[in-house]
Design a protein around this motif. Structure first.
Motif, PDB file in Angstrom:
ATOM      1  N   ALA A  40       0.672  -1.206  -0.085  1.00  0.00           N
ATOM      2  CA  ALA A  40       0.058  -0.254  -0.159  1.00  0.00           C
ATOM      3  C   ALA A  40       0.906   1.154  -0.077  1.00  0.00           C
ATOM      4  CB  ALA A  40      -0.910  -0.070   1.177  1.00  0.00           C
ATOM      5  N   LYS A  43       3.688   2.171   2.765  1.00  0.00           N
ATOM      6  CA  LYS A  43       3.843   0.964   3.536  1.00  0.00           C
ATOM      7  C   LYS A  43       5.050   0.053   3.027  1.00  0.00           C
ATOM      8  CE  LYS A  43      -0.707   1.287   5.987  1.00  0.00           C
ATOM      9  NZ  LYS A  43      -1.866   0.427   6.301  1.00  0.00           N
ATOM     10  N   SER A  66      -4.672 -11.020   8.207  1.00  0.00           N
ATOM     11  CA  SER A  66      -5.661 -10.073   7.878  1.00  0.00           C
ATOM     12  C   SER A  66      -6.475 -10.340   6.705  1.00  0.00           C
ATOM     13  CB  SER A  66      -4.692  -8.567   7.588  1.00  0.00           C
ATOM     14  OG  SER A  66      -4.067  -9.002   6.651  1.00  0.00           O
ATOM     15  N   LYS A  90     -11.999  -4.896   1.879  1.00  0.00           N
ATOM     16  CA  LYS A  90     -12.225  -3.729   2.690  1.00  0.00           C
ATOM     17  C   LYS A  90     -11.305  -2.629   1.783  1.00  0.00           C
ATOM     18  CE  LYS A  90     -12.354  -6.767   6.500  1.00  0.00           C
ATOM     19  NZ  LYS A  90     -11.825  -7.224   7.780  1.00  0.00           N
ATOM     20  N   PRO A  91     -11.672  -1.428   2.157  1.00  0.00           N
ATOM     21  CA  PRO A  91     -10.889  -0.401   1.691  1.00  0.00           C
ATOM     22  C   PRO A  91      -9.441  -0.436   2.126  1.00  0.00           C
ATOM     23  CG  PRO A  91     -12.604   0.629   2.755  1.00  0.00           C
ATOM     24  CD  PRO A  91     -12.867  -0.924   3.016  1.00  0.00           C
ATOM     25  N   GLU A  92      -8.932  -1.274   3.207  1.00  0.00           N
ATOM     26  CA  GLU A  92      -7.465  -1.394   3.758  1.00  0.00           C
ATOM     27  C   GLU A  92      -6.765  -2.226   2.947  1.00  0.00           C
ATOM     28  OE1 GLU A  92     -10.253  -1.320   5.657  1.00  0.00           O
ATOM     29  OE2 GLU A  92     -10.183  -2.598   7.280  1.00  0.00           O
ATOM     30  N   ASP A  93      -7.662  -3.114   2.018  1.00  0.00           N
ATOM     31  CA  ASP A  93      -7.173  -4.002   1.075  1.00  0.00           C
ATOM     32  C   ASP A  93      -6.496  -3.440  -0.382  1.00  0.00           C
ATOM     33  OD1 ASP A  93      -9.727  -6.214   1.869  1.00  0.00           O
ATOM     34  OD2 ASP A  93      -7.685  -6.524   2.463  1.00  0.00           O
ATOM     35  N   THR A  94      -6.755  -2.295  -0.272  1.00  0.00           N
ATOM     36  CA  THR A  94      -6.049  -1.161  -1.400  1.00  0.00           C
ATOM     37  C   THR A  94      -4.459  -1.221  -1.317  1.00  0.00           C
ATOM     38  OG1 THR A  94      -7.983  -0.011  -1.500  1.00  0.00           O
ATOM     39  CG2 THR A  94      -5.952   0.895  -2.392  1.00  0.00           C
ATOM     40  N   ALA A  95      -4.179  -1.646  -2.466  1.00  0.00           N
ATOM     41  CA  ALA A  95      -2.558  -1.770  -2.696  1.00  0.00           C
ATOM     42  C   ALA A  95      -2.147  -2.502  -4.012  1.00  0.00           C
ATOM     43  CB  ALA A  95      -1.943  -2.948  -1.606  1.00  0.00           C
ATOM     44  N   THR A 122      -8.041  -1.403  -6.083  1.00  0.00           N
ATOM     45  CA  THR A 122      -8.554  -0.444  -5.263  1.00  0.00           C
ATOM     46  C   THR A 122      -9.762  -0.704  -4.754  1.00  0.00           C
ATOM     47  OG1 THR A 122      -7.205   1.329  -6.480  1.00  0.00           O
ATOM     48  CG2 THR A 122      -8.901   2.318  -5.282  1.00  0.00           C
ATOM     49  N   SER A 125     -15.018   2.935  -0.395  1.00  0.00           N
ATOM     50  CA  SER A 125     -15.838   2.662   0.664  1.00  0.00           C
ATOM     51  C   SER A 125     -17.199   3.191   0.569  1.00  0.00           C
ATOM     52  CB  SER A 125     -14.882   3.388   2.028  1.00  0.00           C
ATOM     53  OG  SER A 125     -15.084   4.784   1.558  1.00  0.00           O
TER      54      SER A 125
END
Length: 125
Positions: A40, A43, A66, A90-95, A122, A125
Motif C-alpha cells: 500500500a 507502507k 488480515s 475492505k478499503p484497507e486491502d487497497t494496494a 483499489t 468505501s
C-alpha cells in the motif's frame, strides 16, 4: 528463469470480490512455491498468501491474519497460473498486489526468487 505476469486488478466497492491471476513461464512451475504480496502507499510490502509445494501433488497454503477467511490462493498447474480470490474486500486491502515464485518450493513470507510487476487493487468505501 521464471517470468510472472499478474492480471485481474481493478476498482471494486467494499464488500465486493476480485480474482487476481498470475501467469508463469517455465516448465518447472508445479514445483515452485507461489505467493502473493501487496504494498500500500507509504507502507512496506507485506505477505498475503502462499502456496508451497511438498512433493507430488501436495501443496500447503498460508495466509496473513488480515486476509484469513476472505482470500483464497489456488493454482492450476496445467495453465501455469496461480490465483488469488479476494472476497469481502475492505478499503484497507487497497494496494499493488505482486505475485512471487520460490524455486525452493516453499511459500512462506520470504525466500522468493522471482517477482511480477504488480497489479493495482483499489477498494472504495
Amino acid at each position: 528463469q521464471v517470468q510472472l505476469v499478474e492480471s485481474g486488478g481493478g476498482l471494486v466497492q467494499a464488500g465486493g470480490s476480485l480474482r487476481l491471476s498470475c501467469a508463469a513461464s517455465g516448465r518447472t512451475f508445479r514445483s515452485h512455491g507461489m505467493g502473493w504480496f501487496r504494498q500500500a502507499p507509504g507502507k512496506e510490502r507485506e505477505f498475503v498468501a502462499g502456496l508451497s509445494w511438498s512433493g507430488g501433488n501436495t501443496y500447503y497454503t498460508y495466509y496473513a491474519d488480515s486476509v484469513k477467511g476472505r482470500f483464497t490462493i489456488s493454482r492450476d498447474n496445467a495453465k501455469n497460473t496461480v490465483y488469488l480470490q479476494m472476497n469481502s474486500l475492505k478499503p484497507e486491502d487497497t494496494a499493488v498486489y505482486y505475485c512471487a515464485a520460490s524455486s525452493s518450493g516453499r511459500a512462506e513470507s520470504s525466500g522468493y526468487d522471482y517477482w511480477g510487476q504488480g497489479t493495482q487493487v483499489t477498494v472504495s468505501s
